[in-house]
Design an enzyme around this catalytic site. Sequence first.
Site, PDB file in Angstrom:
ATOM      1  N   ASP A  99       0.854  -1.180   0.000  1.00 16.44           N
ATOM      2  CA  ASP A  99       0.000   0.000   0.000  1.00 16.44           C
ATOM      3  C   ASP A  99       0.899   1.243   0.000  1.00 16.44           C
ATOM      4  O   ASP A  99       1.791   1.360   0.844  1.00 16.44           O
ATOM      5  CB  ASP A  99      -0.861  -0.012   1.278  1.00 16.44           C
ATOM      6  CG  ASP A  99      -2.277   0.474   1.013  1.00 16.44           C
ATOM      7  OD1 ASP A  99      -3.227  -0.228   1.405  1.00 16.44           O
ATOM      8  OD2 ASP A  99      -2.407   1.553   0.399  1.00 16.44           O
ATOM      9  N   ASP A 206      -2.898   4.709  -2.354  1.00 21.30           N
ATOM     10  CA  ASP A 206      -3.885   5.330  -1.465  1.00 21.30           C
ATOM     11  C   ASP A 206      -4.231   6.756  -1.934  1.00 21.30           C
ATOM     12  O   ASP A 206      -3.334   7.497  -2.356  1.00 21.30           O
ATOM     13  CB  ASP A 206      -3.237   5.417  -0.069  1.00 21.30           C
ATOM     14  CG  ASP A 206      -4.223   5.733   1.034  1.00 21.30           C
ATOM     15  OD1 ASP A 206      -5.189   4.974   1.198  1.00 21.30           O
ATOM     16  OD2 ASP A 206      -4.007   6.741   1.722  1.00 21.30           O
ATOM     17  N   GLU A 270      -6.556   4.332  -5.662  1.00 27.32           N
ATOM     18  CA  GLU A 270      -7.812   4.509  -4.926  1.00 27.32           C
ATOM     19  C   GLU A 270      -8.364   5.878  -5.301  1.00 27.32           C
ATOM     20  O   GLU A 270      -7.857   6.902  -4.870  1.00 27.32           O
ATOM     21  CB  GLU A 270      -7.571   4.430  -3.425  1.00 27.32           C
ATOM     22  CG  GLU A 270      -8.868   4.513  -2.660  1.00 27.32           C
ATOM     23  CD  GLU A 270      -8.709   5.028  -1.250  1.00 27.32           C
ATOM     24  OE1 GLU A 270      -7.804   5.850  -1.030  1.00 27.32           O
ATOM     25  OE2 GLU A 270      -9.469   4.621  -0.376  1.00 27.32           O
ATOM     26  N   HIS A 347     -11.180  -2.774   3.353  1.00 30.41           N
ATOM     27  CA  HIS A 347     -11.006  -2.475   4.779  1.00 30.41           C
ATOM     28  C   HIS A 347     -11.724  -1.195   5.195  1.00 30.41           C
ATOM     29  O   HIS A 347     -11.717  -0.821   6.373  1.00 30.41           O
ATOM     30  CB  HIS A 347      -9.512  -2.344   5.075  1.00 30.41           C
ATOM     31  CG  HIS A 347      -8.915  -1.176   4.367  1.00 30.41           C
ATOM     32  ND1 HIS A 347      -8.786  -1.092   2.995  1.00 30.41           N
ATOM     33  CD2 HIS A 347      -8.467   0.004   4.834  1.00 30.41           C
ATOM     34  CE1 HIS A 347      -8.263   0.058   2.670  1.00 30.41           C
ATOM     35  NE2 HIS A 347      -8.070   0.768   3.760  1.00 30.41           N
ATOM     36  N   ASP A 348     -12.308  -0.490   4.202  1.00 30.45           N
ATOM     37  CA  ASP A 348     -13.001   0.777   4.497  1.00 30.45           C
ATOM     38  C   ASP A 348     -14.515   0.632   4.464  1.00 30.45           C
ATOM     39  O   ASP A 348     -15.221   1.644   4.493  1.00 30.45           O
ATOM     40  CB  ASP A 348     -12.618   1.834   3.449  1.00 30.45           C
ATOM     41  CG  ASP A 348     -11.223   2.377   3.649  1.00 30.45           C
ATOM     42  OD1 ASP A 348     -10.617   2.822   2.655  1.00 30.45           O
ATOM     43  OD2 ASP A 348     -10.723   2.336   4.793  1.00 30.45           O
TER      44      ASP A 348
END
Length: 576
Positions: A99, A206, A270, A347-348
């Site tokens: 990430d 990210d 993202e 994970h969000d």
Amino acid sequence: EHKRVWWKEATFYQVYPASFKDSNGDGLGDIPGLISKVPYIASLGVDVVWLSPMYDSPQKDMGYDISDYETVYPPYGTVEDVEKLVKECHQHGLKLILDLVVNHTSDQHEWFKESRSSKDNPKRNWYFWRPARYDQDGNRMPPTNYRSYFAGGTWTWDDNTEEYYLHLYDPSQPDLNWENADCRRAIYDSAMRFWLDKGIDGFRVDTVNKYSKHVDFPDAPITDSNSFIQPAAQFWCNGPRIHEFVKEMNNDVLSKYTTFDGQAVVTVGELSLTPEPEGVLRYVSAKEKELDMVFQFDITHLGQDNGFQDKYDFAPWKLPEMKRIVEKWQTFIEETDGWTTVFNENHDNGRSVSRFASDVPEWREQSAKMLAIWLIAQTGTLFLYQGQEIGMINAPKDWGIEEYRDVEAQGHWEEAVRQDANGTDPGRTERILHGLQLMARDHSRLPFQWDSSANGGFTTGKPWMRAHDLYPKINAENQGKDVNSVLAFYKRLLYLRKEHKDVFVYGAFELVDPENENTFVFRKRYRDRTAVVAMNFTDSPQPAFGAMEMMLLVSSYSKVVLGTLQPFEGRIYVDY
Ligand code: TEU
């Protein structure tokens, strides 16, 4: 026809290090624990592991607040452990991507400590510092009225140098100033080359569209103080130099590296708050040489009030809305040289079974299998999130708010309690609790359920986050022995996706019966071959799509009733 490359046909599996497997009993997942489970991951039939941040961090935002890009958070292990993980993945034919979190650092990063030390420090403008404003009574005010993703404002006052610094997220996550070339070069060396040199195969990037801000920082046209971030996000999403920065990152760094098997390293960005296809295309069009693909969040925004205006004030949605979103991104890539991703968990977000189908005992497993059917035949790169393959569901509604550990949930909850108490938004507490029970990021962060031993076999200690009460029923071990389990079904579907790659991965999409509020049916066509995917999103039987002249390839039910889609049934027919 789409150019065929490895990452379009690969399935990615996201691992959240804190919650995957604890090897030393301290209650937190770690890299040695993950290494011990690489054979399990390989057995699913996936191709790439995406590991969420394992870098050194004060863990205010579960590692998305990095204090040193070149060391590993000690409870997770060491840099050598990650090097072992790279080797273990490659030996099992899996690629590994990390990430890349470079919109901000932690306020504990050396760079920020220097930047905040004095106004004339060489790193002062590696972050965004601005003087205060004052209102007519002489009260000090932040430079703008922006609202943070985690509730509250986006500026925090620093007494030492008497200026505010910008943070789109938590005050402990100061935004890096990409306008500064020295800052960008340090990012490329420390966050990227350091790990690419250790043989990783790419990055999940990210907040990839937030590095270029409107640095004049005008106030946002915010009317409702709870408007989530939409009116302000225009000043930091897809900013004036964003494509220049992403191109530079690709050209100066990523394009110099290959995967362990000699292919171009992969990037997936993202990309939040960018609903227009043409906006997405600028990042993923092959000729732009920016990113290979992006996550676009229309699907996970279903239910997040007014398109993410007030994220946890749940707004009911209907199936045709979901169908239109899938159609929009399935057809986007047919008409362009872009590519996209297919996912419904990360994970969000809350668990897909709980958010998009039904997690009651009667329908939990059928829902998980139906949602697997929903994903498996869509064009785009498929991303699965740990625990999705065994049908993990949201935390029970009777858990207290203290079980929600996430900084985003806490921020929105505390604000709701304040606004309810002071009368600015009566009843907000109840509405936000309901929204958190459905959509909080915490639901995806419960410990992975390996077996029916204490805490689902995740840890022999006290888990950092409470394990789901249902781990004795929902776990990888007992599903591994059951041919009718969710796990067995995911493995079968992943095999079918590879076997029917032309139609499933590269086929053209066509929606059928768009306005039907109970069933979701679509066609996929590749040259002379057609598949029909039919799903019942309700808990009652529905008339099946007339696909009699086709062969039933797979159903999520072991017994099929011709002409009727049973509750939460998914089916795929093919004519070849
Ligand atoms: O998320 C980006 C972000 O803006 C989140 O608010 C996300 O868009 C939203 O929760 C989606 O529903 C990334 C990481 O994925 C997230 O975990 C971090 O908290 C955030 O950036 C800051 O690094």
